[in-house]
Design a protein around this motif. Structure first.
Motif, PDB file in Angstrom:
ATOM      1  N   PHE A 115       0.825  -1.209   0.000  1.00 32.80           N
ATOM      2  CA  PHE A 115       0.000   0.000   0.000  1.00 32.80           C
ATOM      3  C   PHE A 115       0.860   1.260   0.000  1.00 32.80           C
ATOM      4  N   LYS A 116       1.978   1.223   0.710  1.00 30.45           N
ATOM      5  CA  LYS A 116       2.874   2.376   0.719  1.00 30.45           C
ATOM      6  C   LYS A 116       3.427   2.631  -0.677  1.00 30.45           C
ATOM      7  N   ALA A 117       3.834   1.561  -1.362  1.00 34.22           N
ATOM      8  CA  ALA A 117       4.359   1.697  -2.722  1.00 34.22           C
ATOM      9  C   ALA A 117       3.291   2.178  -3.692  1.00 34.22           C
ATOM     10  N   SER A 118       2.031   1.860  -3.399  1.00 32.30           N
ATOM     11  CA  SER A 118       0.926   2.263  -4.269  1.00 32.30           C
ATOM     12  C   SER A 118       0.418   3.670  -3.963  1.00 32.30           C
ATOM     13  N   GLY A 119       0.873   4.236  -2.848  1.00 26.76           N
ATOM     14  CA  GLY A 119       0.406   5.554  -2.449  1.00 26.76           C
ATOM     15  C   GLY A 119      -1.036   5.557  -1.983  1.00 26.76           C
ATOM     16  N   GLU A 120      -1.494   4.426  -1.474  1.00 25.75           N
ATOM     17  CA  GLU A 120      -2.880   4.287  -1.028  1.00 25.75           C
ATOM     18  C   GLU A 120      -2.935   4.023   0.473  1.00 25.75           C
ATOM     19  N   THR A 121      -4.083   4.293   1.069  1.00 28.82           N
ATOM     20  CA  THR A 121      -4.270   3.993   2.480  1.00 28.82           C
ATOM     21  C   THR A 121      -5.239   2.824   2.630  1.00 28.82           C
ATOM     22  N   TYR A 122      -5.192   2.193   3.781  1.00 27.00           N
ATOM     23  CA  TYR A 122      -5.987   0.975   3.974  1.00 27.00           C
ATOM     24  C   TYR A 122      -6.303   0.763   5.434  1.00 27.00           C
ATOM     25  N   LYS A 123      -7.213  -0.161   5.669  1.00 23.53           N
ATOM     26  CA  LYS A 123      -7.532  -0.603   7.024  1.00 23.53           C
ATOM     27  C   LYS A 123      -7.779  -2.100   6.993  1.00 23.53           C
ATOM     28  N   ILE A 124      -7.128  -2.837   7.875  1.00 22.11           N
ATOM     29  CA  ILE A 124      -7.401  -4.272   7.994  1.00 22.11           C
ATOM     30  C   ILE A 124      -8.651  -4.446   8.847  1.00 22.11           C
ATOM     31  N   LEU A 125      -9.688  -4.991   8.249  1.00 21.40           N
ATOM     32  CA  LEU A 125     -10.970  -5.145   8.928  1.00 21.40           C
ATOM     33  C   LEU A 125     -11.038  -6.412   9.776  1.00 21.40           C
ATOM     34  N   GLU A 126     -10.473  -7.505   9.250  1.00 18.08           N
ATOM     35  CA  GLU A 126     -10.499  -8.782   9.972  1.00 18.08           C
ATOM     36  C   GLU A 126      -9.272  -9.602   9.607  1.00 18.08           C
ATOM     37  N   GLU A 127      -8.872 -10.461  10.518  1.00 21.13           N
ATOM     38  CA  GLU A 127      -7.772 -11.393  10.268  1.00 21.13           C
ATOM     39  C   GLU A 127      -8.237 -12.807  10.585  1.00 21.13           C
ATOM     40  N   PHE A 128      -7.723 -13.764   9.820  1.00 22.73           N
ATOM     41  CA  PHE A 128      -8.058 -15.169  10.037  1.00 22.73           C
ATOM     42  C   PHE A 128      -6.794 -16.014  10.000  1.00 22.73           C
ATOM     43  N   SER A 129      -6.791 -17.048  10.815  1.00 22.48           N
ATOM     44  CA  SER A 129      -5.808 -18.132  10.674  1.00 22.48           C
ATOM     45  C   SER A 129      -6.604 -19.416  10.495  1.00 22.48           C
TER      46      SER A 129
END
Length: 398
Positions: free
Chosen positions: A358-372
Motif C-alpha cells: 500500500f505504501k508503494a501504491s500511495g494508497e491507504t488501507y484498514k485491515i478489517l479482519e484477520e483469520f488463521s
C-alpha cells in the motif's frame, strides 16, 4: 515394527525438544546415519544421555520424523493411535452435529499429536493423508482405530510422499464402499462437489471455511468480485451466494473452468451470469489495467509457489508485488481478501507485506479482519509453522 533406535540430539537443539517442539530436524541429530528403515521408533537423548522424547523416523521435507510422546515407557502401538484419534474426534464433536457442515478435518498432524498424518471427513467418508513412508507404516493402526471409533461409509487415502516429496497417484480407495462422484458436501451451507479419488486435491480447501462464510455473509453484496488463482471457484460461489452482482474467476489450469461451472451448479447458481476465465493471473492483471477495470472485491489466494511459461511466483518474495497489482484494480472503499498458506512466514511478516504494497501504491488501507486456521485444523503453540494460514480482509480507503 523394528526395534527402537537411540538418537543423540545436538546440544544446540536440546532446548527445542524440551520446550515441546515436535519436528525431528535432520540437523538436530548427531548420529542420523543409523536411520535406515522408515517407521522405526526412535528415542531421543541429550548429550548427557537423558531421555528427551520418543517418536518415529519418517522423511518429510526437512524433517526426519516426529515426536509422539515424552513418556519413555509409552508404547507406540494401536492403543496409542486409537487414543489420539479418539481425542481428536471428541474435539470435533460440535462439527459432527452441525447439519450445515459435512466436510472438515478430524485429525491435524502434530496438532493432534501425530505429525505427518491428517484425516479429513467428507459426509461419511474419511480421507487419510500420509506425508512420509514412515507414518504410512502405521496405516493398519489408524484404520483399526477408525473402525473401532466411528461408523463410516468408506475410507480413502492420499500418499503424499515419494523420493521427490510429491504426491503418489493411486486408486486412493481403501475400505468400505466407494463413493459416487461428485460427492457433494457442505461447509456453512455452501455446497461443494468433491472427488476423493482424483489426486492430491479433492476440489475444495477445507481450511478456508471461516473465510468463505465471512465473504458470503459480510462483504459480497452488490460487488463485482474478482477471484484470482480461483481453483474450483469456491470463493466465487461464496461471493455469489452473498449477493455479489457478478464474479470473475481467473486460473491458469484448464480444468478450473469445468470445475468452477460444477461448483456454481451444485449451489443452484447460474454460472453463465459469471465470468470464468482460463488465463495466467499476471496477464489478467495487465489486461484489467489496460481496460481500466475496477472491482469491488479482489481475492488473492495464490499457492506458495507457482510457475507459468512467463512468470514464477514465490509467496515469501513476491506477495507485495502481487498485492500492488490488486490494489490498482480495486475500487475506492473496495475490499481485498489477501491470503497465504506459506508456512515460512507468520502474520506479522504478512502484514508487513500489506504495508509495503500500500505504501508503494500511495494508497491507504484498514485491515478489517484477520483469520488463521479454523478450529478443526488444530495447532500447537510450540510449532508455529503448523498454523500456516494467514488471511487479512482489507479495505482500500483511498
Amino acid at each position: 515394527m523394528a526395534k527402537t533406535i537411540n538418537l543423540q540430539v545436538k546440544s544446540d537443539f536440546v532446548k527445542y525438544f524440551k520446550s515441546g517442539y515436535p519436528l525431528i530436524n535432520k540437523d538436530a541429530i548427531k548420529n542420523s546415519e543409523v536411520l535406515k528403515v522408515e517407521g522405526t521408533i526412535i528415542d531421543l537423548f541429550d548429550d548427557k544421555n537423558q531421555f528427551l522424547a520418543k517418536g518415529y523416523y519418517g522423511t518429510q521435507n526437512k524433517g526426519r520424523g516426529w515426536v509422539l510422546t515424552r513418556n519413555k515407557q509409552e508404547e507406540i502401538n494401536q492403543v496409542f493411535f486409537q487414543g489420539k484419534i479418539k481425542q481428536a474426534l471428541d474435539y470435533r464433536k460440535a462439527l459432527f452435529e452441525d447439519p450445515e457442515t459435512t466436510a472438515f478435518r478430524i485429525f491435524n498432524g502434530e496438532g493432534d499429536g501425530i505429525g505427518g498424518l491428517t484425516i479429513d471427513y467428507y459426509d461419511g467418508y474419511f480421507v487419510m493423508s500420509w506425508y512420509s513412508e514412515g507414518i504410512y507404516r502405521f496405516k493398519d493402526y489408524v484404520i483399526e482405530a477408525l473402525t473401532n471409533l466411528v461408523s463410516f461409509k468408506g475410507l480413502y487415502e492420499k500418499k503424499r510422499f515419494d523420493d521427490k516429496g510429491t504426491y503418489i497417484e493411486d486408486d486412493d480407495f481403501v475400505a468400505g464402499e466407494r463413493a459416487n462422484f461428485p460427492l457433494v458436501v457442505k461447509q456453512n451451507g455452501i455446497h461443494f462437489a468433491t472427488y476423493l479419488n482424483d489426486g492430491a486435491m479433492v476440489g475444495v480447501f477445507l481450511d478456508q471455511r471461516d473465510v468463505r462464510k465471512t465473504i458470503r455473509d459480510k462483504y459480497s453484496e452488490g460487488k463485482h468480485v474478482l477471484n484470482t488463482f480461483s481453483y474450483t471457484g469456491a470463493f466465487s460461489v461464496a461471493a455469489a451466494l452473498g449477493g455479489a452482482s457478478k464474479t470473475t474467476s481467473v486460473d491458469l489450469a484448464n480444468r478450473s473452468k469445468p470445475k468452477t461451472i460444477e461448483q456454481f451448479s451444485v449451489n443452484g447458481l447460474d454460472y453463465a451470469a459469471h465470468d470464468i476465465i482460463v488465463e495466467d493471473v499476471f496477464n489478467y492483471f495487465k489486461y484489467a489495467v489496460r481496460k481500466q477495470l475496477k472491482f469491488g472485491m479482489v481475492i488473492l489466494d495464490p499457492p506458495s509457489f507457482a510457475r507459468s511459461k512467463k512468470h514464477t511466483f514465490s509467496a515469501g518474495k513476491d506477495y507485495p508485488d502481487l498485492l500492488k497489482q490488486a490494489i490498482t484494480i480495486t475500487e475506492k472503499n473496495g475490499i481485498i481478501v489477501a491470503s497465504s498458506n506459506c508456512s515460512t512466514f507468520g502474520m506479522s511478516k504478512f502484514k508487513g507485506f500489506i504495508e509495503k504494497a500500500f505504501k508503494a501504491s500511495g494508497e491507504t488501507y484498514k485491515i478489517l479482519e484477520e483469520f488463521s486456521l479454523p478450529n478443526d485444523f488444530k495447532t500447537i503453540k510450540e510449532f508455529k509453522e503448523g498454523n500456516y494460514l494467514k488471511v487479512a480482509i482489507i479495505k482500500k480507503e483511498s
